[in-house]
Design a protein around this motif. Structure first.
Motif, PDB file in Angstrom:
ATOM      1  N   SER A 182       0.859  -1.185   0.000  1.00 47.84           N
ATOM      2  CA  SER A 182       0.000   0.000   0.000  1.00 47.84           C
ATOM      3  C   SER A 182       0.894   1.232   0.000  1.00 47.84           C
ATOM      4  CB  SER A 182      -0.923   0.023   1.219  1.00 47.84           C
ATOM      5  OG  SER A 182      -2.023  -0.850   1.054  1.00 47.84           O
ATOM      6  N   PHE A 183       0.271   2.392  -0.273  1.00 46.29           N
ATOM      7  CA  PHE A 183       1.033   3.630  -0.432  1.00 46.29           C
ATOM      8  C   PHE A 183       0.370   4.780   0.314  1.00 46.29           C
ATOM      9  CE2 PHE A 183       1.628   0.921  -4.059  1.00 46.29           C
ATOM     10  CZ  PHE A 183       2.987   0.976  -4.311  1.00 46.29           C
ATOM     11  N   VAL A 184       1.210   5.643   0.872  1.00 49.75           N
ATOM     12  CA  VAL A 184       0.758   6.925   1.413  1.00 49.75           C
ATOM     13  C   VAL A 184       1.649   7.988   0.791  1.00 49.75           C
ATOM     14  CG1 VAL A 184       0.433   8.351   3.456  1.00 49.75           C
ATOM     15  CG2 VAL A 184      -0.014   5.893   3.587  1.00 49.75           C
ATOM     16  N   PHE A 185       1.029   8.974   0.128  1.00 47.38           N
ATOM     17  CA  PHE A 185       1.779   9.985  -0.614  1.00 47.38           C
ATOM     18  C   PHE A 185       1.676  11.347   0.066  1.00 47.38           C
ATOM     19  CE2 PHE A 185       0.327   6.837  -3.727  1.00 47.38           C
ATOM     20  CZ  PHE A 185       1.509   6.507  -4.361  1.00 47.38           C
ATOM     21  N   GLN A 186       2.620  12.215  -0.247  1.00 43.80           N
ATOM     22  CA  GLN A 186       2.613  13.570   0.293  1.00 43.80           C
ATOM     23  C   GLN A 186       1.339  14.316  -0.100  1.00 43.80           C
ATOM     24  OE1 GLN A 186       6.137  15.784  -0.683  1.00 43.80           O
ATOM     25  NE2 GLN A 186       5.324  17.738  -0.013  1.00 43.80           N
ATOM     26  N   SER A 187       0.874  14.095  -1.333  1.00 42.34           N
ATOM     27  CA  SER A 187      -0.271  14.834  -1.850  1.00 42.34           C
ATOM     28  C   SER A 187      -1.590  14.088  -1.679  1.00 42.34           C
ATOM     29  CB  SER A 187      -0.052  15.162  -3.330  1.00 42.34           C
ATOM     30  OG  SER A 187       0.207  13.981  -4.064  1.00 42.34           O
ATOM     31  N   PHE A 188      -1.615  13.107  -0.771  1.00 38.80           N
ATOM     32  CA  PHE A 188      -2.817  12.374  -0.352  1.00 38.80           C
ATOM     33  C   PHE A 188      -3.335  11.406  -1.427  1.00 38.80           C
ATOM     34  CE2 PHE A 188      -3.606  16.834   1.441  1.00 38.80           C
ATOM     35  CZ  PHE A 188      -2.679  16.661   2.460  1.00 38.80           C
ATOM     36  N   MET A 189      -3.480  11.883  -2.666  1.00 39.90           N
ATOM     37  CA  MET A 189      -3.885  11.037  -3.804  1.00 39.90           C
ATOM     38  C   MET A 189      -5.256  10.394  -3.592  1.00 39.90           C
ATOM     39  SD  MET A 189      -1.374  11.414  -5.946  1.00 39.90           S
ATOM     40  CE  MET A 189      -1.433  10.049  -7.128  1.00 39.90           C
TER      41      MET A 189
ATOM     42  N   LEU B  80     -12.574  18.247   3.343  1.00 40.80           N
ATOM     43  CA  LEU B  80     -11.739  17.810   4.461  1.00 40.80           C
ATOM     44  C   LEU B  80     -10.482  18.656   4.540  1.00 40.80           C
ATOM     45  CD1 LEU B  80     -11.910  13.942   3.828  1.00 40.80           C
ATOM     46  CD2 LEU B  80     -13.307  15.260   5.433  1.00 40.80           C
ATOM     47  N   SER B  81      -9.948  18.810   5.741  1.00 40.32           N
ATOM     48  CA  SER B  81      -8.658  19.484   5.900  1.00 40.32           C
ATOM     49  C   SER B  81      -7.540  18.582   5.395  1.00 40.32           C
ATOM     50  CB  SER B  81      -8.425  19.816   7.374  1.00 40.32           C
ATOM     51  OG  SER B  81      -8.203  18.617   8.122  1.00 40.32           O
ATOM     52  N   GLY B  82      -6.337  19.151   5.256  1.00 36.27           N
ATOM     53  CA  GLY B  82      -5.204  18.341   4.825  1.00 36.27           C
ATOM     54  C   GLY B  82      -4.937  17.193   5.773  1.00 36.27           C
ATOM     55  N   GLY B  83      -4.983  17.456   7.069  1.00 35.05           N
ATOM     56  CA  GLY B  83      -4.762  16.394   8.046  1.00 35.05           C
ATOM     57  C   GLY B  83      -5.804  15.304   7.960  1.00 35.05           C
ATOM     58  N   GLU B  84      -7.073  15.697   7.737  1.00 37.36           N
ATOM     59  CA  GLU B  84      -8.144  14.707   7.599  1.00 37.36           C
ATOM     60  C   GLU B  84      -7.960  13.887   6.328  1.00 37.36           C
ATOM     61  OE1 GLU B  84     -11.853  16.890   9.928  1.00 37.36           O
ATOM     62  OE2 GLU B  84     -11.431  17.412   7.835  1.00 37.36           O
ATOM     63  N   GLN B  85      -7.554  14.540   5.238  1.00 36.83           N
ATOM     64  CA  GLN B  85      -7.331  13.802   3.994  1.00 36.83           C
ATOM     65  C   GLN B  85      -6.221  12.758   4.167  1.00 36.83           C
ATOM     66  OE1 GLN B  85      -7.415  15.922   0.116  1.00 36.83           O
ATOM     67  NE2 GLN B  85      -7.785  17.778   1.325  1.00 36.83           N
ATOM     68  N   GLN B  86      -5.152  13.120   4.879  1.00 36.06           N
ATOM     69  CA  GLN B  86      -4.071  12.158   5.065  1.00 36.06           C
ATOM     70  C   GLN B  86      -4.493  11.026   5.997  1.00 36.06           C
ATOM     71  OE1 GLN B  86      -1.958  11.108   3.250  1.00 36.06           O
ATOM     72  NE2 GLN B  86       0.027  12.086   3.590  1.00 36.06           N
TER      73      GLN B  86
ATOM     74  N   ALA C 135       1.295  20.558  13.714  1.00 38.50           N
ATOM     75  CA  ALA C 135       0.345  19.878  14.602  1.00 38.50           C
ATOM     76  C   ALA C 135      -0.306  18.688  13.899  1.00 38.50           C
ATOM     77  CB  ALA C 135      -0.710  20.860  15.096  1.00 38.50           C
ATOM     78  N   ASN C 136      -0.795  18.911  12.675  1.00 46.14           N
ATOM     79  CA  ASN C 136      -1.412  17.811  11.927  1.00 46.14           C
ATOM     80  C   ASN C 136      -0.379  16.774  11.520  1.00 46.14           C
ATOM     81  OD1 ASN C 136      -4.353  18.063  11.548  1.00 46.14           O
ATOM     82  ND2 ASN C 136      -3.854  20.051  10.687  1.00 46.14           N
ATOM     83  N   GLY C 137       0.837  17.232  11.202  1.00 52.02           N
ATOM     84  CA  GLY C 137       1.903  16.288  10.875  1.00 52.02           C
ATOM     85  C   GLY C 137       2.194  15.351  12.030  1.00 52.02           C
ATOM     86  N   ASP C 138       2.203  15.885  13.256  1.00 58.42           N
ATOM     87  CA  ASP C 138       2.438  15.050  14.431  1.00 58.42           C
ATOM     88  C   ASP C 138       1.318  14.023  14.614  1.00 58.42           C
ATOM     89  OD1 ASP C 138       4.772  16.391  14.978  1.00 58.42           O
ATOM     90  OD2 ASP C 138       3.890  17.717  16.487  1.00 58.42           O
TER      91      ASP C 138
END
Length: 236
Positions: free
Chosen positions: A89-96, A143-149, A176-179
């Motif tokens: 599986s993959f997790v990308f910087q830009s959520f995708m 969704l916010s960026g943190g929610e998308q990730q 904060a969301n990165g953490d």
């Protein structure tokens, strides 16, 4: 213990207007099942190129890569796609995320493609696990960026992959969301005993992995093999 990822004398060369450019130079790497590995290094050092080749998204100029005992050089593109669906599986910087699908539908998608049973209930459980049970029917742009990730994390884990590839998973998030996303990533990875291969510029994030390697001008150097035990909830 057998390696889940084995890389032998991997090179990648591309043609440019100035002539051939060697991006990767004789890479050797073994990753054990359940291990968390960070690949660090400056921009342009070849980190993402290496990740793409290991993940069967790109092909090397020379050398070999095996995932779960399968030599990628012996597979055609359809077989590589089947291997990715089955084992990674993959997790990308830009959520995708797929813009036209809800959070729930985005999480369901890879499991549906893999023929998993009871997909809707499992997707709901995973979204609850990442704290988004109240966002099931929201589209990504709601969704916010943190929610998308976090949706992307639920999507990555629903198929119980053997290997999770993460390319700058907190790179587009505020601290904060990165953490929060980092805490979730390592919590879920530990619970699922997934092998994690992480590319990042963030040294604090890399330090949470059991092992680090550094890419410098297309060559790989071991940084640390000693686990750094951080409690989930610490800033990372």
């Amino acid at each position: 213990m057998n390696s889940v990822i084995k890389v032998s004398q991997l090179t990648k060369q591309v043609e440019t207007q100035e002539g051939p450019l060697k991006i990767l130079k004789g890479i050797d790497l073994d990753v054990k099942p359940g291990e968390s590995l960070a690949i660090v290094g400056p921009s342009g050092s070849g980190k993402s190129t290496l990740l793409g080749i290991i993940a069967a998204l790109d092909t090397p100029s020379e050398g070999e890569v095996s995932i779960d005992g399968v030599n990628l050089a012996q597979l055609d593109e359809e077989q590589k796609a089947a291997l990715r669906k089955r084992s990674t599986s993959f997790v990308f910087q830009s959520f995708m995320l797929v813009d036209t699908l809800t959070a729930l539908e985005n999480v369901m998608l890879p499991a549906e493609l893999a023929g998993v049973q009871g997909v809707k209930q499992r997707a709901e459980q995973w979204l609850e696990r990442v704290g988004l049970s109240h966002r099931l029917h929201h589209l990504p742009n709601q969704l916010s960026g943190g929610e998308q990730q976090r949706v992307a994390l639920a999507r990555a884990f629903i198929s119980q992959p053997k290997v999770l590839f993460a390319d700058e998973p907190t790179g587009n998030l505020d601290p904060a969301n990165g953490d929060k996303v980092a805490d979730l990533l390592f919590e879920l990875n530990q619970d699922q005993q997934t092998t994690l291969i992480l590319v990042t510029h963030d040294q604090k994030l890399a330090a949470r992995c059991e092992r680090q390697v550094r890419m410098v001008e297309g060559q790989l150097h071991e940084v640390s093999s000693a686990p750094i035990n951080l409690v989930v909830g610490e800033t990372g």
